[in-house]
Design a protein around this motif. Structure first.
Motif: not given
Length: 413
Positions: A247-249, A257-258, A285-286, A292-295
């Motif tokens: 979902i990101n890189e 990584d945002t 990616s927990p 799990i990351q909010p984003e």
């Protein structure tokens, strides 16, 4: 004979390990990074491995992950049981470098399998052939930096046979201790030859333990499906396939990584992959505590809402029309063709090369709103009882979905 994975279309990949406590990518920071992971960074080997002693994810609730996968319409989920760093997320008798000897102690893989199975999600286990921690591999050290993909230090023949015995034993544990497993997803084959991996022997062991299991193509020389990474192939592969994508890189939880994909990008990717007959294995990616990351959750919530109304056009489908017939992805199931509009149309869209007298209706999938359409064909073709021509569908602004509009054509083939 078709297997379930050929029409699954959507799955969950989960990259997680003790290094998630450091908010860094899995495994690669300990070797100094790699070109394909722009936010990876470089962490001293000893510092990277140190968090194996503190891994205690008290917010790990795999049933929440399973519920999320179910709501998203995902058909299978694959967890990293052991990444390149060698840390086992399962109870193993082969070495002490595992969750069993971390503060958490409980078997993360067992909890994952039980939760997913409860929701009817098929089970996949990721396993890296590489082990940068095992002394006989041999273990990666600071002196080995910078990492060079095809030039890892070679073990002695005695070391290598010990490592192969160890690695085979761990695969046996995974395929013996957790009931029926649907997928084993290998990785890391680039560092050794198929002969060194003893790939054929490993394949035969896997088949003897779980005859129906599907094996990724990353066991060199074998594989029931192919796994293009981080992109959609321009032409679909000849065999069953999935594209695994972040979902990101980054694959692991990485605070640096945002660069997150938008919900629209994720939905469009899912539509394109389904239209080519593949599966999207979307990575989460927990964090180190198991949440799990909010984003990621924010974006997945949008995908979930979209799937609630449009799942029928994705799951269990086959590829629809040829590119010359419709300018966009399309899928098909029974007597329905699903058109995925990834761009806003100029009042109308056209579909060509279909039996126009067999069209029963055209509607918006999400709402059921009927759409007006006209048909036409060449003058000569019009004399045929079942003429092949085109339909032009009027798509008013009021039915446009902000992410992707799906139009259903009901047709008697």
């Amino acid at each position: 004979m078709k297997t379930w994975i050929e029409q699954a279309r959507f799955g969950m990949f989960i990259h997680w390990g003790h290094s998630s406590q450091q908010g860094c990518e899995l495994s690669w920071p300990l070797v100094g990074g790699v070109f394909s992971l722009p936010f990876c960074g470089n962490i001293p080997v000893e510092e990277y491995h140190s968090t194996a002693k503190t891994f205690n994810p008290q917010q790990y609730h795999p049933q929440e992950w399973a519920n999320l996968a179910k709501r998203l319409g995902m058909q299978y989920a694959i967890l990293t049981t052991k990444h390149h760093d060698g840390f086992a997320m399962f109870h193993t008798k082969q070495l002490d470098f595992s969750i069993q000897n971390a503060p958490y102690k409980k078997d993360i893989v067992r909890e994952f399998v039980e939760a997913m199975r409860l929701e009817g999600i098929r089970i996949g286990l990721y396993f890296s052939l590489i082990d940068w921690h095992h002394p006989d591999y041999p273990a990666f050290t600071e002196a080995d930096k910078p990492y060079q993909t095809f030039q890892h230090r070679q073990p002695t023949p005695e070391q290598w046979q010990r490592y192969i015995n160890f690695m085979f034993a761990q695969v046996r544990e995974l395929l013996t201790n957790y009931g029926n497993i649907d997928v084993i997803w290998f990785d890391g084959s680039w560092e050794r030859s198929p002969e060194q991996w003893q790939a054929e022997k490993l394949y035969n062991i896997i088949r003897s333990l779980q005859p129906e299991i599907l094996i990724s193509d990353r066991l060199p020389g074998f594989g029931d499906f192919t796994t293009p990474e981080q992109f959609i192939p321009p032409q679909p592969p000849d065999q069953a396939w999935e594209t695994c994508m972040t979902i990101n890189e980054s694959w692991g939880y990485n605070t640096a990584d945002t660069n997150f994909k938008s919900p629209r990008q994720l939905i469009h990717t899912l539509c394109e992959v389904a239209g080519k007959g593949g599966n999207l294995l979307l990575n989460i990616s927990p964090m180190g505590d198991g949440q799990i990351q909010p984003e990621l959750l924010e974006r997945l919530a949008v995908v979930e809402t979209w799937m609630r109304s449009n799942k029928q056009s994705i799951i269990g489908t086959q590829p629809g029309l040829e590119p010359w017939q419709f300018y966009g992805p399309s899928t098909r199931k029974d007597n329905q063709i699903y058109l995925h509009l990834l761009w806003k149309p100029y009042e109308t869209i056209s579909v060509r090369g279909i039996p126009i007298k067999k069209v029963q209706s055209v509607s918006v999938l999400a709402s059921g709103t009927p759409l007006q359409y006209t048909t036409r064909c060449s003058i000569i073709e019009s004399f045929n009882p079942n003429p092949i021509g085109e339909i032009t569908i009027t798509v008013p602004e009021s039915v446009i979905d902000p992410y992707a509009t799906v139009i259903t054509i009901d047709i008697e083939w």
